[in-house]
Write an enzyme that holds these catalytic residues in place. Structure first.
Site, PDB file in Angstrom:
ATOM      1  CE  LYS A  87      -2.308   1.205  -5.464  1.00 45.61           C
ATOM      2  NZ  LYS A  87      -0.911   2.373  -5.497  1.00 45.61           N
TER       3      LYS A  87
ATOM      4  CB  ALA B 170      -0.933   0.071   1.102  1.00 44.59           C
ATOM      5  CB  ALA B 171       4.210   2.295   1.335  1.00 40.47           C
TER       6      ALA B 171
ATOM      7  CB  CYS C  20       3.558   1.824 -12.017  1.00 40.91           C
ATOM      8  SG  CYS C  20       4.950   1.182 -11.107  1.00 40.91           S
TER       9      CYS C  20
END
Length: 452
Positions: free
Chosen positions: A271, A266-267, A387
């Site tokens: 999001k 998550a970091a 990404c």
């Protein structure tokens, strides 16, 4: 420019660390600007532009230097190499600085770093380049298209060839060209606290330029600010720095009120916060990452947001959490990847990534997916995203996952604007391409677990 030599010395330090240690450029620049906050806006902007610009254009810069220097770039001492690189960037891309000033400052810096005997060499190479840019001989565009595009767009040859083989010359040119364009900061308005229109108005009053995103109402690009942390709107949690592509991954996840959600990598938490906002402070988002440092970043953002339906935890995504098995309505797996979709923001990635590393990352992605899919309830949703624009990490991983586990793709068209819909989005996945879309390169897929 005041403190010109000191400013260039800071730039040299940034280049030495990024090219020598492999540290990410955005982290090094952030640390330098934080340490030297007393520098004026113009100087801070100069440091950022020359550092990032030199790294972006380094393949082309080295190509130019090699044509004017008796010593090839790879044979030079690292300090001399990077002094020349930053000076050539200023000569070729910064018309506001006189060529003579660029050469003189480079010579001064060479002497200051203890290389008095090489000051004449540095001066000679730079003055030759300043006089003769038209003499640079490039690869033949028709006979050597990959070599030409590699130099023209300053991208590694293996990457250029890989994308030419997949996308063809036109789309590859769009992608590579977009990486060299100025990348504004993308932010997401916290609509629980302020409207996008009011936020834009407040930022505009401070001289900050705002541009609305064509894909999501609460997203906007900002330019012209000095130090993000000094903006009251940032401290008040009125917006979160987040690229439009990662916002779209949350959009296709489509969390519902009361959901139990796990964001497994998550970091820094953008999001996770967006998921919690869309759930209107109901349910629970568990935002996890590998280290206390990364989880600390998430916690800082949670504190600013004021949201109470989100918590941060240190957890290795490869390790199974038995207590979480079959408890999640939604799992968001935005996994570690090659980062080839964000070269416009992190240009140093292209110098450190390799096909071997991509294969290792693909293996890590599969290991994580093989663990975290177990958290999804029957009928629940898993969103896989990266990404990057690498087919092995994206489409090929998706094919592998569907062949191994009881999930099926689900159309993401209901969650996207018309401009982003396509044959693949109807199937359940989207590959964003820089230059083709107004976003970073990003892949996302929505998978539903079989069952009632």
């Amino acid at each position: 420019m005041t403190n010109a030599v000191n400013t260039r010395e800071l730039i040299l330090g940034i280049l030495m660390e990024v090219t020598g240690k492999g540290t990410h450029s955005h982290l090094v620049i952030r640390d330098v600007l934080s340490k030297y906050q007393y520098l004026g806006k113009q100087e801070r902007s100069f440091i950022t532009r020359v550092s990032i610009g030199t790294l972006e254009q380094m393949i082309l810069i080295d190509y130019i230097i090699d044509q004017f220097s008796s010593v090839k770039v790879k044979k030079m001492k690292p300090v001399i190499r990077n002094i020349l690189r930053s000076a050539v960037y200023q000569l070729k891309w910064m018309d506001s600085i006189p060529d003579s000033a660029v050469c003189n400052e480079a010579v001064k810096l060479t002497r200051k770093k203890g290389f008095q005997g090489l000051s004449g060499f540095v001066n000679g190479v730079l003055r030759s380049i300043a006089r003769g840019p038209a003499e640079v001989r490039y690869p033949d565009e028709k006979k050597q298209p990959a070599e030409y595009m590699s130099v023209r767009y300053s991208q590694p040859l293996w990457l250029t060839q890989m994308w030419l083989d997949r996308f063809g010359p036109e789309t590859t040119g769009q992608i590579l060209g977009a990486f060299l364009e100025d990348s504004p900061t993308c932010i997401r308005c916290n609509t629980g606290k302020i409207s996008p229109e009011e936020l834009a108005k407040r930022l505009n009053q401070q001289g900050i330029e705002t541009t609305s995103s064509p894909y999501i109402r609460e997203a906007m690009e900002i330019r012209g600010y000095d130090y993000l942390g000094a903006l009251p709107e940032f401290e008040q949690g009125l917006f979160q720095v987040q690229d439009i592509s990662s916002m779209l991954a949350v959009r296709i996840a489509a969390p519902k009120k009361g959901d139990t959600v796990y964001d497994v990598c998550a970091a820094p938490g953008g999001k996770s916060l967006y998921l919690a906002e869309l759930m209107q402070n109901t349910g629970m988002v568990t935002a996890r990452d590998l280290t206390p440092y990364k989880v600390g970043l998430i916690e800082e953002n949670i504190l600013r947001s004021g949201l109470t339906n989100i918590r941060a935890q240190v957890w290795d995504a490869c390790a199974l959490d038995e207590a979480a098995v079959k408890t999640a309505d939604l799992v968001l797996a935005d996994l570690p990847c090659s980062g080839l979709g964000v070269l416009g923001r992190k240009p140093d990635i292209k110098y450190h990534m390799s096909q071997g590393q991509i294969r290792e990352l693909r293996g890590l992605q599969r290991e994580i997916l093989g663990t975290v899919h177990k958290y999804v309830k029957k009928g629940g949703v898993l969103v896989y995203s990266t990404c990057t624009i690498d087919i092995e990490e994206n489409e090929k991983n998706l094919e592998w996952f569907l062949s191994q586990f009881p999930f099926h793709l689900e159309s993401i068209d209901p969650y996207l604007c018309e401009a982003l819909r396509s044959n693949t989005t109807a199937q359940g996945y989207l590959q964003l391409l820089p230059g083709v879309h107004r976003a970073d390169g990003f892949f996302m897929a929505r998978l539903r677990k079989d069952g009632e």
